[in-house]
Every structure is written in structure tokens, then in C-alpha cells.
Design a protein around this motif. Structure first.
Motif, PDB file in Angstrom:
ATOM      1  N   PRO A  76      24.192  18.175  34.603  1.00  9.51           N
ATOM      2  CA  PRO A  76      24.407  17.830  35.962  1.00  9.51           C
ATOM      3  C   PRO A  76      23.714  17.834  37.220  1.00  9.51           C
ATOM      4  CG  PRO A  76      25.038  20.283  35.596  1.00  9.51           C
ATOM      5  CD  PRO A  76      24.426  19.483  34.282  1.00  9.51           C
ATOM      6  N   ASP A  98      27.274  15.211  40.477  1.00  7.36           N
ATOM      7  CA  ASP A  98      28.031  16.242  41.194  1.00  7.36           C
ATOM      8  C   ASP A  98      27.519  17.175  42.319  1.00  7.36           C
ATOM      9  OD1 ASP A  98      28.527  16.937  38.068  1.00  7.36           O
ATOM     10  OD2 ASP A  98      27.049  16.754  37.923  1.00  7.36           O
ATOM     11  N   ASP A  99      27.362  16.421  42.972  1.00  6.66           N
ATOM     12  CA  ASP A  99      26.856  17.066  44.175  1.00  6.66           C
ATOM     13  C   ASP A  99      25.312  15.494  45.462  1.00  6.66           C
ATOM     14  OD1 ASP A  99      27.302  18.138  47.179  1.00  6.66           O
ATOM     15  OD2 ASP A  99      27.379  20.052  46.040  1.00  6.66           O
ATOM     16  N   VAL A 117      26.314  24.006  41.744  1.00  5.57           N
ATOM     17  CA  VAL A 117      26.571  23.191  40.542  1.00  5.57           C
ATOM     18  C   VAL A 117      26.531  23.632  39.394  1.00  5.57           C
ATOM     19  CG1 VAL A 117      26.003  20.713  39.910  1.00  5.57           C
ATOM     20  CG2 VAL A 117      25.767  21.268  41.984  1.00  5.57           C
ATOM     21  N   ALA A 121      29.240  23.929  35.900  1.00  2.00           N
ATOM     22  CA  ALA A 121      28.329  23.388  35.165  1.00  2.00           C
ATOM     23  C   ALA A 121      28.876  24.801  34.209  1.00  2.00           C
ATOM     24  CB  ALA A 121      26.800  22.968  34.851  1.00  2.00           C
ATOM     25  N   LYS A 173      36.189  16.754  38.248  1.00  2.51           N
ATOM     26  CA  LYS A 173      34.786  16.790  38.162  1.00  2.51           C
ATOM     27  C   LYS A 173      34.469  17.751  39.131  1.00  2.51           C
ATOM     28  CE  LYS A 173      31.480  13.617  38.031  1.00  2.51           C
ATOM     29  NZ  LYS A 173      30.667  12.571  38.357  1.00  2.51           N
ATOM     30  N   ARG A 174      35.113  17.883  40.415  1.00  2.00           N
ATOM     31  CA  ARG A 174      34.809  18.915  41.117  1.00  2.00           C
ATOM     32  C   ARG A 174      35.911  19.957  41.386  1.00  2.00           C
ATOM     33  NH1 ARG A 174      32.345  17.294  45.659  1.00  2.00           N
ATOM     34  NH2 ARG A 174      31.654  19.349  45.666  1.00  2.00           N
TER      35      ARG A 174
END
Length: 238
Positions: A76, A98-99, A117, A121, A173-174
Motif C-alpha cells: 500500500p 491507495d490514498d 490504509v 490492507a 481498491k477502495r
């Protein structure tokens, strides 16, 4: 278990601030000052999360992220961007981040985003696989192949238009997070797209028809007035 974090940041003061505050929370933190150095460390050692600055000497953050993902590294990544740098945010997410956190930021926001995150994960740890040397994301009976833009549900190929696929991939992914229409618009169509939010709604509606014939894998839930959330229906606690 202590989470191991890698910070790739060339500004010494910020790197020290990040390292200190994360270490105070019990994280095992290492720092790289250059993109090439950070990439080498990320490929040679295991990390639970990478904090990656975009503006780096030698190899910028986009290049580092692209090379990580190309090498099959799915650690991540939270990208660090300048405030109001919308294009950097969009490009970072498109490259597999990821962010993101915009500078300047507070310690509370930093810790909250890192924690979120890492929790995602852990929850998603069993969904990323490799099959015939290709990356595949598996949720129940749904298999998504990012490199081939291919989706398989219950053993049958599902025909998706390119933008439908990109919407699905970003929602996955989110997974579990509420994604606004504006965020989907920026990530999938680009920040300079002149179309309206109706475009997002049309693509999500089409995705539902194609994927939710059997809701044992995923379900796209509407959040009224906000956007959408993808639910993993293959897990009882979703």
C-alpha cells in the motif's frame, strides 16, 4: 504485530517529522531520501506501507510507483502531494496509490490515514493473487485482471467497456469506503473532463446490471447525495 513503514521523502525536516510521529505510534519506520534509493529498498525488503513524496530528485514519485507495480509489488502507498495539486492526486491514484495526503497536514490526519490504509490492507490481504504470472484480484467468484482489463464472474467472462472497468477497479481498491462522484470522475476521466456527474451514474448503473446478477461476490451500494461504495458480499461481515 509492529507494522513496518518506508518513508520516501527528500525534505529532511518533513522526513524527520513523519518518522518521529509514526515511531511514537509504535511503527517501525525507515527513510529513503531519493526515489531510486526508496525503490531499491521497497523491492528488497518487506514493508506494510510506503509514504511516497511526488517531487523527488532523480526519480519522481510517479516513476517509483509505476516501477513498484510493474514489478508486482502491491505494498500500500500513500502519496504526499502539494495542496491543491489535483493533477498530482489523480495521477498518483491512476498509477496505483491507495490514498493521498496534501501538504501541509496535521499529525492527526497523518495517523488516521495511515491507520485506515493499513486496516484495508489487512482486510484485503487475501484478494491479491498471481495466476499464470498475471495479477488477479479475487473477491468471491469475481476475478479481475488489471493488466488485461478482463473480468470473470462464476467462470464466465463479463464484457465491460474500458471506463466501466476502471470504475470497478477503483471501487475495488477502495473497497468498503464511500467514493464520491467527483473522486470517480477525476480518477477515471481526468480532472479536466468537462462532462457531468451523470456520466459516473450511467457507468455505475451499467456495472450493476453486469455484476450483480448474483450478489454473492460484490454489490455496489449508492450513498444518496454522495456517491458509491463497493461491498464484498463474499464475507459474512460485509
Amino acid at each position: 504485530m509492529t507494522h513496518k513503514l518506508l518513508i520516501i521523502e527528500d525534505e529532511p525536516t518533513l522526513a524527520k517529522l513523519l518518522s518521529y510521529n509514526l515511531a511514537q505510534e509504535g511503527y517501525d519506520v525507515q527513510v529513503a531520501e531519493h526515489g531510486g534509493e526508496g525503490l531499491k529498498m521497497a523491492l528488497q525488503h518487506h514493508y506494510d506501507l510506503i509514504l511516497l513524496d511526488i517531487m523527488l530528485p532523480g526519480m519522481n514519485g510517479f516513476e517509483v510507483l509505476e516501477k513498484l507495480r510493474r514489478n508486482g509489488n502491491q505494498t500500500p502507498v500513500i502519496v504526499l502531494t502539494a495542496r491543491n495539486a489535483e493533477e498530482e492526486i489523480v495521477q498518483g491514484l491512476k498509477h496505483g496509490a491507495d490514498d493521498y495526503i496534501t501538504k501541509p497536514f496535521g499529525v492527526a490526519e497523518l495517523l488516521a490515514r495511515v491507520g485506515a490504509v493499513l486496516r484495508r490492507a489487512v482486510a484485503d490481504g487475501d484478494t491479491l493473487e498471481r495466476e499464470d504470472d498475471e495479477q488477479v484480484i479475487r473477491i468471491g467468484e469475481l476475478k479481475v485482471y488489471p493488466e488485461k482489463y478482463e473480468v470473470i464472474l462464476h467462470g464466465e467472462s463479463i464484457a465491460l467497456r474500458p471506463k466501466e472497468f476502471e470504475v470497478l477497479l477503483y471501487l475495488i481498491k477502495r473497497k468498503g469506503a464511500v467514493i464520491t462522484r467527483d473522486e470517480l470522475m477525476n480518477v477515471v476521466w481526468g480532472f479536466d473532463y468537462i462532462g457531468g456527474q451523470r456520466t459516473v451514474d450511467v457507468h455505475v448503473s451499467s456495472l450493476r446490471k453486469k455484476l450483480e446478477m448474483n450478489q454473492q461476490s460484490v454489490q455496489i451500494e449508492s450513498i444518496r447525495g454522495v456517491g458509491y461504495k463497493l461491498l464484498d458480499k463474499s464475507k459474512k461481515d460485509s
